[in-house]
Design an enzyme around this catalytic site. Structure first.
Site, PDB file in Angstrom:
ATOM      1  N   THR A  23      -0.710   9.195  13.375  1.00  0.00           N
ATOM      2  CA  THR A  23      -0.074   9.454  14.668  1.00  0.00           C
ATOM      3  C   THR A  23      -1.129   9.719  15.739  1.00  0.00           C
ATOM      4  O   THR A  23      -2.283  10.053  15.441  1.00  0.00           O
ATOM      5  CB  THR A  23       0.845  10.685  14.579  1.00  0.00           C
ATOM      6  N   GLY A  70      18.092  -4.145  35.093  1.00  0.00           N
ATOM      7  CA  GLY A  70      19.188  -4.170  34.127  1.00  0.00           C
ATOM      8  C   GLY A  70      18.984  -5.215  33.045  1.00  0.00           C
ATOM      9  O   GLY A  70      19.386  -5.016  31.890  1.00  0.00           O
ATOM     10  N   GLU A 103      -0.251   4.317  10.646  1.00  0.00           N
ATOM     11  CA  GLU A 103      -1.708   4.388  10.467  1.00  0.00           C
ATOM     12  C   GLU A 103      -2.318   5.587  11.192  1.00  0.00           C
ATOM     13  O   GLU A 103      -3.403   5.529  11.745  1.00  0.00           O
ATOM     14  CB  GLU A 103      -2.389   3.086  10.945  1.00  0.00           C
ATOM     15  N   GLN A 105      11.442  -1.662  33.120  1.00  0.00           N
ATOM     16  CA  GLN A 105      11.770  -1.199  34.460  1.00  0.00           C
ATOM     17  C   GLN A 105      11.671  -2.341  35.469  1.00  0.00           C
ATOM     18  O   GLN A 105      12.530  -2.482  36.351  1.00  0.00           O
ATOM     19  CB  GLN A 105      10.828  -0.056  34.858  1.00  0.00           C
ATOM     20  N   PHE A 111       0.873  -1.179   0.000  1.00  0.00           N
ATOM     21  CA  PHE A 111       0.000   0.000   0.000  1.00  0.00           C
ATOM     22  C   PHE A 111       0.902   1.219   0.000  1.00  0.00           C
ATOM     23  O   PHE A 111       1.444   1.607   1.035  1.00  0.00           O
ATOM     24  CB  PHE A 111      -0.895  -0.029   1.237  1.00  0.00           C
ATOM     25  N   GLY A 153       3.325  12.498   5.010  1.00  0.00           N
ATOM     26  CA  GLY A 153       2.873  11.371   5.817  1.00  0.00           C
ATOM     27  C   GLY A 153       1.452  11.631   6.284  1.00  0.00           C
ATOM     28  O   GLY A 153       0.482  11.169   5.689  1.00  0.00           O
ATOM     29  N   THR A 188       2.344   6.765   1.662  1.00  0.00           N
ATOM     30  CA  THR A 188       3.262   7.721   2.293  1.00  0.00           C
ATOM     31  C   THR A 188       4.393   8.126   1.346  1.00  0.00           C
ATOM     32  O   THR A 188       4.902   7.311   0.577  1.00  0.00           O
ATOM     33  CB  THR A 188       3.856   7.100   3.568  1.00  0.00           C
ATOM     34  N   HIS A 212      12.086  -5.457  34.891  1.00  0.00           N
ATOM     35  CA  HIS A 212      13.201  -6.381  34.646  1.00  0.00           C
ATOM     36  C   HIS A 212      14.545  -5.782  35.053  1.00  0.00           C
ATOM     37  O   HIS A 212      15.559  -6.497  35.060  1.00  0.00           O
ATOM     38  CB  HIS A 212      13.249  -6.772  33.164  1.00  0.00           C
TER      39      HIS A 212
END
Length: 390
Positions: free
Chosen positions: A372, A347, A370, A343, A123, A131, A126, A345
């Site tokens: 913003t 490090g 699709e 966060q 498709f 855009g 853009t 998880h």
């Protein structure tokens, strides 16, 4: 609105969920790392019938409703966003443009191979300079007459950020171009341009932060000549066609976002149960419990908004605003849940060994593609009667 799935939808959901876990998920991280287009996985998806899911049975499709399509995309998106967007764009954008606006001859030519997964339609809307402002399309379609009596269109211009533009399965591009003097919203038309047509150049794939194993490229058209029967639907109706299809595609993107948000919630709960700190699982800490609870609220709210938009579509009722609500709520839920999953998880959330790092990278584009989030808020403001111009 009936919140219960039908028996057929429940069975279908179970099948696709098992398929996603057993077939799609195992290689998702490796495909992402290698930026490898999931050709083998797509062949399996074709065997499952997902490429033809919404299309009419006479062309090889299943004639399924929008909610059923959402169930499939949510489960694919839960384990691999790249696979999910490949299917979503192929079916909901390129394929749907042909199904909704194509002539009988165009449908007979293109829909059967699309339904079987042998062909993908991209498709191409853009552009590098357009855009959100799709009406500013600079690609031009000029009528031409051949010496042999043939008539058609000569297309010149370029497109950017086109999903499925250069896959081994891409057979046709649905291209929007200005066909009338002055262009604008009433001056665009849509054309079916075979991928092997002269004057079409497929550019190198972009290096992307997320959706890394999906195919995203630019297209260039330089004196590309197509016959008169390449015109898709009525001349000058291209902008309206795109808006119509994009409304439903936003529901599909919302489903992808719900899947990603659910994956973040699942991963966070599992990790919080096994990761210990200060002598107990981190899931026993109220700070973690609050984050997980907020993630659950976001996931379930997004799912309800998405299913409602799909239900309105299936009932033949107005759903432009509902689609925008679903897209905004779900995409922003995905971004928030992926951030919180990283966060939780700690490090380890910052390293690619854990899937939440990939989820985090994949999530951001859901607020962009699709339409913003900013554009959808303008759509909703205009729907309320406010004087919004764009």
């Amino acid at each position: 609105m009936d919140l219960d799935l039908t028996d057929d939808q429940r069975r279908f959901h179970e099948v696709v969920r098992a398929f996603a876990d057993e077939v799609v998920a195992p290689g998702a991280a490796d495909r992402d790392e290698r930026e490898e287009f999931p050709l083998e996985i797509l062949a399996r998806i074709a065997e499952l019938g997902l490429f033809g899911l919404p299309f009419p049975p006479e062309y090889g499709g299943a004639g399924a409703d929008a909610l059923t399509m959402c169930l499939a995309l949510e489960e694919l998106g839960r384990v691999d966003q790249s696979v999910a967007i490949t299917v979503s764009a192929a079916v909901g954008l390129g394929g749907t443009m042909i199904d909704r606006f194509g002539s009988t001859a165009q449908k007979e030519r293109w829909l059967p191979p699309i339904c079987t997964g042998e062909a993908i339609a991209s498709f191409a809307l853009t552009e590098p300079g357009g855009g959100s402002d799709a009406a500013s399309t600079s690609t031009r379609a000029t009528p031409w007459n051949g010496a042999d009596g043939r008539t058609g269109w000569r297309i010149d211009g370029s497109k950017a950020l086109i999903t499925n533009a250069g896959t081994p399965l891409t057979r046709v591009h649905v291209v929007t171009a200005a066909s009338e003097p002055g262009g604008g919203r009433r001056g665009l038309s849509s054309f079916l341009v075979p991928a092997d047509a002269g004057g079409v150049a497929v550019e190198s794939p972009y290096r992307k932060m997320g959706w890394r194993s999906s195919d995203t490229r630019g297209l260039a058209f330089d004196g590309c000549e197509v016959d008169a029967d390449a015109l898709l639907g009525d001349r000058g109706r291209g902008f309206a066609q795109c808006l119509d299809v994009l409304t439903d595609a936003r529901i599909s993107i919302a489903a992808l976002a719900v899947g990603l948000a659910q994956a973040c919630l699942d991963a966070s709960v599992s990790y919080a149960m096994v990761r210990s700190a200060f002598g107990r699982p981190i899931g026993a800490n109220q700070a973690i419990q609050t984050k997980v609870a907020d993630m659950r609220i976001a996931v379930e709210t997004a799912r309800l908004a998405t299913y409602r938009a799909a239900w309105l579509r299936d009932q033949g009722r107005p759903h432009v605003a509902a689609a925008s609500i679903a897209k905004v709520v779900s995409s922003e839920a995905a971004v928030a849940c992926s951030r919180d999953a990283v966060q939780i998880h700690g490090g380890f959330g910052f390293v690619e060994e854990y899937p939440v790092a990939r989820f985090y990278r994949d999530a951001k584009v859901l607020e962009i593609g699709e339409g913003t989030s900013e554009i959808h808020r303008l759509i909703l403001a205009r729907d309320l009667g406010l004087p919004v111009e764009f």
